[in-house]
Each structure stands twice: as C-alpha cells, then as structure tokens.
Design a protein around this motif. Structure first.
Motif, PDB file in Angstrom:
ATOM      1  N   PRO A 193      85.629  -7.588 109.869  1.00 47.83           N
ATOM      2  CA  PRO A 193      85.033  -8.401 108.820  1.00 47.83           C
ATOM      3  C   PRO A 193      84.599  -7.550 107.636  1.00 47.83           C
ATOM      4  N   ARG A 194      84.533  -8.166 106.479  1.00 44.25           N
ATOM      5  CA  ARG A 194      84.108  -7.458 105.280  1.00 44.25           C
ATOM      6  C   ARG A 194      82.633  -7.075 105.391  1.00 44.25           C
ATOM      7  N   GLY A 196      78.771  -6.969 104.716  1.00 39.21           N
ATOM      8  CA  GLY A 196      77.882  -8.026 104.296  1.00 39.21           C
ATOM      9  C   GLY A 196      78.055  -9.340 105.029  1.00 39.21           C
ATOM     10  N   VAL A 197      78.974  -9.385 105.974  1.00 38.01           N
ATOM     11  CA  VAL A 197      79.201 -10.606 106.740  1.00 38.01           C
ATOM     12  C   VAL A 197      78.048 -10.823 107.718  1.00 38.01           C
ATOM     13  N   ASP A 198      77.634 -12.070 107.860  1.00 40.55           N
ATOM     14  CA  ASP A 198      76.560 -12.440 108.772  1.00 40.55           C
ATOM     15  C   ASP A 198      76.845 -11.919 110.183  1.00 40.55           C
ATOM     16  N   VAL A 201      78.637 -14.212 112.573  1.00 40.99           N
ATOM     17  CA  VAL A 201      80.076 -14.316 112.330  1.00 40.99           C
ATOM     18  C   VAL A 201      80.786 -13.082 112.878  1.00 40.99           C
ATOM     19  N   ARG A 202      80.189 -11.913 112.697  1.00 44.04           N
ATOM     20  CA  ARG A 202      80.772 -10.683 113.243  1.00 44.04           C
ATOM     21  C   ARG A 202      80.912 -10.780 114.764  1.00 44.04           C
ATOM     22  N   LEU A 235      79.833 -21.617 108.176  1.00 40.45           N
ATOM     23  CA  LEU A 235      79.468 -20.225 107.892  1.00 40.45           C
ATOM     24  C   LEU A 235      80.665 -19.299 108.082  1.00 40.45           C
ATOM     25  N   GLY A 238      83.308 -19.907 105.313  1.00 45.63           N
ATOM     26  CA  GLY A 238      82.825 -19.467 104.008  1.00 45.63           C
ATOM     27  C   GLY A 238      82.808 -17.960 103.865  1.00 45.63           C
ATOM     28  N   GLN A 239      82.512 -17.239 104.949  1.00 51.45           N
ATOM     29  CA  GLN A 239      82.387 -15.785 104.855  1.00 51.45           C
ATOM     30  C   GLN A 239      83.701 -15.050 105.087  1.00 51.45           C
ATOM     31  N   LEU A 240      84.590 -15.593 105.920  1.00 51.74           N
ATOM     32  CA  LEU A 240      85.838 -14.896 106.232  1.00 51.74           C
ATOM     33  C   LEU A 240      87.056 -15.525 105.567  1.00 51.74           C
TER      34      LEU A 240
END
Length: 306
Positions: A193-194, A196-198, A201-202, A235, A238-240
């Motif tokens: 994951p990039r 700053g990812v929650d 989510v990671r 979430l 939106g993040q990935l």
C-alpha cells in the motif's frame, strides 16, 4: 588496483575466468579500496552478491549498479562483468556465490531485472536481513558437508571460501541460497500500500496477500479489522483505488502466475489453488490481466507487465 581474473590462482579450467558451471562456490569478503575483479569474457555460472557493509559497484555488459548494505545483486552468465569497491568507499563487505541458478529463481528475480542480465534486488526489509545473512553462513558451512555426519558449523576465523564438491553438499548449499532469493526477491510479489494508508486497510491487504486463495469476503475482511462492511469497503476503495474484491482478484492472479512459473501443476489445479472456483472464469480473467492464456503464459511468459 584492479585485479584481473586471469591473474587469479588457477581455480578453473585454463582460459576460463570464473568457476566452471556445476560447481557451487561461496565466500565472504571484506575488501579495502582498490579491490576489483574484471572478467572480460564473463562467466558460465551465475554470480550472487549480498552486501553487508560498505559499498560496492558492479558492471554487467552495459549495465552498472551500486550496492549498499542489504542489496542483492545477481549477474547472469554470458556477459562481460566486473565488480569492486566503489570509488570513495572505505571498504566493501559482502557475501558471494557462483553456481547454476535453479530454473524457478528466474521468475522471482524478474521484477528486479535491471537489463543485460543484471538483477538488483532492493530494498530488502531490515526485518529479514539477519535471516538472509544466516542463510549465507549456513551455505558456507553446508558446502563443506561430506555427507557422512552433520554439516559443520561455521567457526570464527574459519576459511572464508568453500567449494561444494559432493552432490549432497551442492544441493544443501543451493537450498540455503534459494532461501536468500525468496526472502529478498519475494517482496516484489506483494503490492505494498502507498504511504499514509490507514492501518486497517494495510492489515486487510496483508491478509489478502498472505492467503489469496482463502474464501475472503468484504464481510470477513471488515470483521478482521473491526469495521462494518460498508465502512470498510468505502475506506479500502478510497485509499487504494480499487475495491476489496478487485484487490483479492489481483492477488489471486499474481499467485496463479507464480504457480504457473514455478510448478508443474495443471491449469485446473492452479485455478483451484489460487481461489478460482471455475477454470473457465480463471482462463478468462487471467488472459485479461496478462495478455495470454495460462497455458501459454507458462511456456512463453507474460505479454504485458507483471
């Protein structure tokens, strides 16, 4: 000072500047400024280098790389190469091994192809560096195995180079080197994951990557990270930039590609082992992702970027 391989002690056949194919040779050096090896005729074996301190510089054909602590640089046979302490560095401490690479290693190294037969595997997470170095220590000890008693244990100050002469010693040493390849190059198989990812989510992405064939659902993944299914899906997407189920399909396709590259399993068994209930569906989505059917992929490799 540059040391030509032609001037080294006669460790190979006349006119051959590197150990001949079939031998497994492993060593550990800590070299001062000025150290260098130049092989204008290349080598018939693969060369693996793992840096533990200082800096080195390697050349293979027209490709160059600089190696620092934790970097694995691999040179394939067939091209002129050279390596040594990087100018300005105080030393270069590194493990090295000459051998014939196992066929399955190519698929693990492919994501790190720097061109011309050089593979630069970096970065390697700090968490696995100790285990990688331990594998090299074991390789050095296993190369001395006679097959009659337990493999020897490397003692401080012992000769830093070993040649595996017996079949059992060679295979045991290659098993240790295979662990090095898997630990270092295996990170290319995980889509990280990039920044700053929650964290939730990671953790969900890590769960998918760890076992893509499992019967994951939005509900089961959400429960694992203590979120409602709707909140989790929103979430994650939106993040990935992709839904949890799309991420799961991508992970399953990567896993299937790895099995096709490294095993002799039938396409149907690869589909099942990767979490696809329908071989027909697997063939269709695999072709969409890699540009070629699974059976063709196994024989010729991907037609688009992996």
């Amino acid at each position: 000072m540059t040391v030509s391989a032609d001037g080294l002690p006669d460790t190979a056949a006349p006119g051959d500047p590197a150990p001949p194919p079939g031998l497994v040779v492993v060593g550990h050096f800590d070299q001062p400024p000025g150290y260098g090896i130049n092989r204008p005729r290349g080598a018939d074996s693969w060369l693996f280098t793992w840096t533990t301190g200082g800096r080195g510089r390697l050349r293979h054909g027209h490709t160059e790389a600089r190696a620092g602590a934790g970097d694995l640089v691999v040179l394939a046979p067939g091209a002129a190469h050279g390596y040594g302490v990087e100018p300005g560095a105080r030393h270069w401490r590194f493990w090295w091994a000459h051998c014939q690479a196992r066929p399955t290693w190519r698929s693990w190294l492919r994501p790190y192809d720097a061109g011309g037969g050089m593979y630069v595997v970096t970065p390697t997470p700090d968490a696995v560096r100790g285990r990688v170095e331990a594998a090299f220590h074991r390789m050095l000890a296993d190369a001395r195995w006679t097959g009659t008693e337990a493999p020897p244990v490397m003692a401080p100050g012992e000769e830093p180079v070993a040649v595996a002469h017996g079949t059992a010693a060679r295979e045991l040493a290659l098993c240790a080197l295979e662990e090095v390849v898997l630990l270092t190059a295996g990170i290319a198989r995980t889509q990280l994951p990039r920044p700053g990812v929650d964290d939730r989510v990671r953790r969900a992405q890590a769960l998918i990557d760890a076992d893509p064939a499992a019967a994951h659902t939005v509900r089961s993944l959400a429960a694992h990270v203590a979120l409602s299914p709707s909140r989790f899906a929103h979430l994650f997407t939106g993040q990935l930039g992709q839904s949890p189920m799309r991420a799961l399909r991508e992970a399953r396709l990567r896993h299937a590609a790895r099995l096709l590259e490294t095993t002799g399993l039938s396409v149907e068994r690869v589909a099942a082992a990767s979490g696809f209930a329908s071989p027909y569906h697997f063939n269709r989505v695999f072709r969409e992702r890699y540009g070629t059917p699974p059976g063709t992929y196994r024989s010729v490799g991907p037609m688009v970027g992996v």
